[in-house]
Design a protein around this motif. Structure first.
Motif, PDB file in Angstrom:
ATOM      1  N   LEU A  16       6.978   3.717   6.018  1.00  0.00           N
ATOM      2  CA  LEU A  16       7.473   3.352   7.343  1.00  0.00           C
ATOM      3  C   LEU A  16       8.543   4.333   7.799  1.00  0.00           C
ATOM      4  O   LEU A  16       8.565   4.737   8.969  1.00  0.00           O
ATOM      5  CB  LEU A  16       8.034   1.928   7.319  1.00  0.00           C
ATOM      6  CG  LEU A  16       8.687   1.444   8.617  1.00  0.00           C
ATOM      7  CD1 LEU A  16       7.690   1.449   9.773  1.00  0.00           C
ATOM      8  CD2 LEU A  16       9.282   0.049   8.435  1.00  0.00           C
ATOM      9  N   GLU A  17       9.419   4.749   6.907  1.00  0.00           N
ATOM     10  CA  GLU A  17      10.499   5.662   7.277  1.00  0.00           C
ATOM     11  C   GLU A  17       9.969   6.992   7.777  1.00  0.00           C
ATOM     12  O   GLU A  17      10.420   7.514   8.803  1.00  0.00           O
ATOM     13  CB  GLU A  17      11.435   5.885   6.077  1.00  0.00           C
ATOM     14  CG  GLU A  17      12.363   4.716   5.797  1.00  0.00           C
ATOM     15  CD  GLU A  17      13.354   5.020   4.698  1.00  0.00           C
ATOM     16  OE1 GLU A  17      13.526   6.206   4.337  1.00  0.00           O
ATOM     17  OE2 GLU A  17      13.980   4.080   4.182  1.00  0.00           O
ATOM     18  N   ILE A  18       9.007   7.571   7.060  1.00  0.00           N
ATOM     19  CA  ILE A  18       8.478   8.866   7.489  1.00  0.00           C
ATOM     20  C   ILE A  18       7.671   8.725   8.778  1.00  0.00           C
ATOM     21  O   ILE A  18       7.665   9.618   9.619  1.00  0.00           O
ATOM     22  CB  ILE A  18       7.653   9.522   6.352  1.00  0.00           C
ATOM     23  CG1 ILE A  18       7.414  11.005   6.669  1.00  0.00           C
ATOM     24  CG2 ILE A  18       6.324   8.822   6.142  1.00  0.00           C
ATOM     25  CD1 ILE A  18       6.823  11.774   5.511  1.00  0.00           C
ATOM     26  N   CYS A  19       7.021   7.589   8.959  1.00  0.00           N
ATOM     27  CA  CYS A  19       6.318   7.312  10.215  1.00  0.00           C
ATOM     28  C   CYS A  19       7.309   7.268  11.375  1.00  0.00           C
ATOM     29  O   CYS A  19       7.086   7.892  12.419  1.00  0.00           O
ATOM     30  CB  CYS A  19       5.566   5.988  10.111  1.00  0.00           C
ATOM     31  SG  CYS A  19       4.778   5.454  11.652  1.00  0.00           S
ATOM     32  N   ILE A  34      10.260   2.817  20.483  1.00  0.00           N
ATOM     33  CA  ILE A  34       9.543   2.421  19.271  1.00  0.00           C
ATOM     34  C   ILE A  34       9.859   0.956  19.002  1.00  0.00           C
ATOM     35  O   ILE A  34      11.027   0.555  18.976  1.00  0.00           O
ATOM     36  CB  ILE A  34       9.952   3.270  18.063  1.00  0.00           C
ATOM     37  CG1 ILE A  34       9.718   4.754  18.336  1.00  0.00           C
ATOM     38  CG2 ILE A  34       9.184   2.835  16.811  1.00  0.00           C
ATOM     39  CD1 ILE A  34      10.316   5.675  17.281  1.00  0.00           C
ATOM     40  N   ILE A  35       8.810   0.162  18.818  1.00  0.00           N
ATOM     41  CA  ILE A  35       8.963  -1.263  18.506  1.00  0.00           C
ATOM     42  C   ILE A  35       8.340  -1.515  17.141  1.00  0.00           C
ATOM     43  O   ILE A  35       7.157  -1.244  16.930  1.00  0.00           O
ATOM     44  CB  ILE A  35       8.270  -2.145  19.560  1.00  0.00           C
ATOM     45  CG1 ILE A  35       8.865  -1.890  20.946  1.00  0.00           C
ATOM     46  CG2 ILE A  35       8.376  -3.625  19.192  1.00  0.00           C
ATOM     47  CD1 ILE A  35       8.109  -2.585  22.072  1.00  0.00           C
ATOM     48  N   VAL A  36       9.142  -2.022  16.220  1.00  0.00           N
ATOM     49  CA  VAL A  36       8.640  -2.408  14.899  1.00  0.00           C
ATOM     50  C   VAL A  36       8.572  -3.923  14.835  1.00  0.00           C
ATOM     51  O   VAL A  36       9.592  -4.606  14.990  1.00  0.00           O
ATOM     52  CB  VAL A  36       9.539  -1.871  13.766  1.00  0.00           C
ATOM     53  CG1 VAL A  36       9.082  -2.416  12.413  1.00  0.00           C
ATOM     54  CG2 VAL A  36       9.522  -0.350  13.744  1.00  0.00           C
ATOM     55  N   SER A  41       8.453  -8.811   5.657  1.00  0.00           N
ATOM     56  CA  SER A  41       8.405  -7.975   4.457  1.00  0.00           C
ATOM     57  C   SER A  41       9.504  -8.348   3.473  1.00  0.00           C
ATOM     58  O   SER A  41      10.618  -8.679   3.861  1.00  0.00           O
ATOM     59  CB  SER A  41       8.570  -6.496   4.833  1.00  0.00           C
ATOM     60  OG  SER A  41       7.502  -6.040   5.612  1.00  0.00           O
ATOM     61  N   SER A  42       9.182  -8.247   2.208  1.00  0.00           N
ATOM     62  CA  SER A  42      10.164  -8.507   1.154  1.00  0.00           C
ATOM     63  C   SER A  42      10.768  -7.222   0.598  1.00  0.00           C
ATOM     64  O   SER A  42      11.792  -7.260  -0.089  1.00  0.00           O
ATOM     65  CB  SER A  42       9.500  -9.287   0.006  1.00  0.00           C
ATOM     66  OG  SER A  42       8.411  -8.548  -0.537  1.00  0.00           O
ATOM     67  N   GLU A  43      10.144  -6.070   0.919  1.00  0.00           N
ATOM     68  CA  GLU A  43      10.563  -4.809   0.313  1.00  0.00           C
ATOM     69  C   GLU A  43      11.337  -3.898   1.261  1.00  0.00           C
ATOM     70  O   GLU A  43      11.838  -2.854   0.835  1.00  0.00           O
ATOM     71  CB  GLU A  43       9.327  -4.053  -0.207  1.00  0.00           C
ATOM     72  CG  GLU A  43       8.542  -4.819  -1.257  1.00  0.00           C
ATOM     73  CD  GLU A  43       7.258  -4.107  -1.665  1.00  0.00           C
ATOM     74  OE1 GLU A  43       7.072  -2.938  -1.245  1.00  0.00           O
ATOM     75  OE2 GLU A  43       6.440  -4.710  -2.373  1.00  0.00           O
ATOM     76  N   ILE A  44      11.445  -4.257   2.529  1.00  0.00           N
ATOM     77  CA  ILE A  44      12.119  -3.393   3.496  1.00  0.00           C
ATOM     78  C   ILE A  44      13.519  -3.915   3.777  1.00  0.00           C
ATOM     79  O   ILE A  44      13.701  -5.082   4.118  1.00  0.00           O
ATOM     80  CB  ILE A  44      11.326  -3.312   4.814  1.00  0.00           C
ATOM     81  CG1 ILE A  44       9.910  -2.784   4.557  1.00  0.00           C
ATOM     82  CG2 ILE A  44      12.046  -2.404   5.809  1.00  0.00           C
ATOM     83  CD1 ILE A  44       9.039  -2.735   5.797  1.00  0.00           C
ATOM     84  N   ASP A  45      14.512  -3.044   3.621  1.00  0.00           N
ATOM     85  CA  ASP A  45      15.901  -3.370   3.917  1.00  0.00           C
ATOM     86  C   ASP A  45      16.170  -2.995   5.379  1.00  0.00           C
ATOM     87  O   ASP A  45      16.490  -1.842   5.687  1.00  0.00           O
ATOM     88  CB  ASP A  45      16.832  -2.595   2.976  1.00  0.00           C
ATOM     89  CG  ASP A  45      18.299  -2.921   3.205  1.00  0.00           C
ATOM     90  OD1 ASP A  45      18.614  -3.676   4.150  1.00  0.00           O
ATOM     91  OD2 ASP A  45      19.149  -2.392   2.451  1.00  0.00           O
ATOM     92  N   SER A 227       0.027  -0.696   2.601  1.00  0.00           N
ATOM     93  CA  SER A 227       0.663  -2.007   2.451  1.00  0.00           C
ATOM     94  C   SER A 227      -0.340  -3.092   2.091  1.00  0.00           C
ATOM     95  O   SER A 227      -0.034  -4.278   2.148  1.00  0.00           O
ATOM     96  CB  SER A 227       1.389  -2.377   3.756  1.00  0.00           C
ATOM     97  OG  SER A 227       0.484  -2.425   4.830  1.00  0.00           O
ATOM     98  N   THR A 228      -1.552  -2.667   1.696  1.00  0.00           N
ATOM     99  CA  THR A 228      -2.610  -3.623   1.386  1.00  0.00           C
ATOM    100  C   THR A 228      -2.953  -3.612  -0.093  1.00  0.00           C
ATOM    101  O   THR A 228      -3.314  -2.575  -0.643  1.00  0.00           O
ATOM    102  CB  THR A 228      -3.889  -3.310   2.190  1.00  0.00           C
ATOM    103  OG1 THR A 228      -3.565  -3.294   3.582  1.00  0.00           O
ATOM    104  CG2 THR A 228      -4.958  -4.352   1.926  1.00  0.00           C
TER     105      THR A 228
END
Length: 356
Positions: A16-19, A34-36, A41-45, A227-228
């Motif tokens: 996600l960061e590089i995207c 940009i809209i996220v 998610s449990s892994e994204i801070d 992410s799958t």
């Protein structure tokens, strides 16, 4: 506002960061946002992410709504005239939006636009361009050994990988259109949790009188499925999505409906048997040590490289140049890794994230 990029995220924080970094670089050439939309998610801070990318709009959900619903939420909150539906495990070139907007404005009754998607090592994703599913081509897709036809194939083989041409079915990892068209055709059908919704919305645009296009002169990197997790739940969701599509569009055609329904049921059983027989725990990725990475400072250095793990640094190359290099030097002997600006890791194929 000219453009809104809608990204539905679920874990895979490094991708996600590089995207996001590539999106911000691309928006230097076009007014946009940009809209996220994150599916719990449990892994994204996100507190840390907001400090790195403070101008991005974050819509954090309290549950996993699935791809379709989350994208619809993102578009509802979008201010742009144009919409890009983008997967979080993608990298886009800096000049992409001027090309896409000019192209969209040059065509009458244009619907969705897709592009040439490649993996980290330059291999083309054939699902970038597809035909409308029929009993014949869908059955051959389910059972690949039966896939002999080039004129009535599941994939749109009559359109070249680098060609720009009408194309009925595009891939949900990258879909460009206007907000008006997206809302007019009803957006993504919320009954799909994941998979199938891109076929559905593409077909909906065509049925509404629009013509979708594949634009092969624009290349986007898609890590694909980052992410799958491919487990029993994945197979269940995938084949349920296929059943939703069948019931929606083919139920009135009894013969096609029954043939496809039977084919999907058989394929599901086959895949479950194969999954149960395979020893997933013994399938290990090839580990690459950071000392094995070969950092390239200029293009001339790459021409003499063989059997190498090549790092392309976004601090030395633009994302457009990186995508061009990966496409040009695609080889079974070369693995490419990408280093985003100011990051302490590189990302390669097969979900490899290496700390540096």
């Amino acid at each position: 506002m000219k453009l809104s990029i809608v990204i539905v995220s679920y874990n895979a924080p490094k991708h996600l960061e590089i995207c996001l970094d590539s999106c911000q670089e691309a928006l230097k050439n076009c007014e946009g946002e940009i809209i996220v939309v994150d599916n719990n998610s449990s892994e994204i801070d996100f507190e840390s992410l907001k400090k790195i990318y403070p101008t991005i709009k974050y819509l954090l959900q309290t549950e996993n709504l699935g791809f379709a619903k989350a994208n619809n939420i993102g578009v509802e909150n979008a201010l742009g005239d144009y919409i890009l539906i983008l997967n979080p495990d993608t990298i886009i070139p800096e000049d992409i939006f001027l090309k896409l907007i000019d192209f969209h404005q040059s065509k009458d009754k244009i619907g969705l636009v897709g592009v040439r998607l490649i993996d980290t090592n330059g291999n083309f994703h054939p699902e970038s361009k597809r035909n409308i599913p029929t009993a014949k081509n869908s059955f051959s897709k389910l059972f690949k050994r039966l896939n002999k036809s080039t004129s009535n194939n599941y994939y749109k083989l009559e359109v070249d990988e680098f060609e720009t041409a009408p194309c009925e079915i595009l891939v949900g990892a990258f879909m460009f259109t206007t907000k008006q068209i997206y809302q007019e055709i009803g957006g993504f059908d919320a009954r799909y949790f994941m998979y199938g919704e891109d076929i559905d919305i593409s077909y909906s645009a065509e049925l509404a009188g629009y013509t979708n296009y594949y634009k092969g002169d624009i290349t986007v990197l898609h890590y694909k499925g980052e992410s799958t997790k491919r487990d029993k739940k994945y197979f269940k969701i995938f084949f349920e999505a296929m059943m939703i599509f069948l019931a929606k569009y083919y139920k009135d055609n009894w013969l096609n409906y029954q043939v496809l329904r039977a084919g999907i049921a058989v394929k599901y059983c086959v895949e479950m048997i194969k999954f149960n027989l395979s020893n997933q725990s013994n399938q290990q990725k090839v580990e690459v040590n950071k000392n094995e990475l070969n950092w390239i400072n200029q293009l001339s250095e790459l021409k003499n490289q063989q059997n190498q793990n090549i790092v392309l640094d976004a601090e030395r190359f633009s994302y457009q140049e990186i995508l061009s290099i990966i496409s040009q030097y695609n080889s079974s002997n070369t693995s490419f890794y990408i280093h985003s600006k100011n990051k302490n890791y590189v990302i390669g194929d097969d979900k490899k994230v290496i700390s540096i």
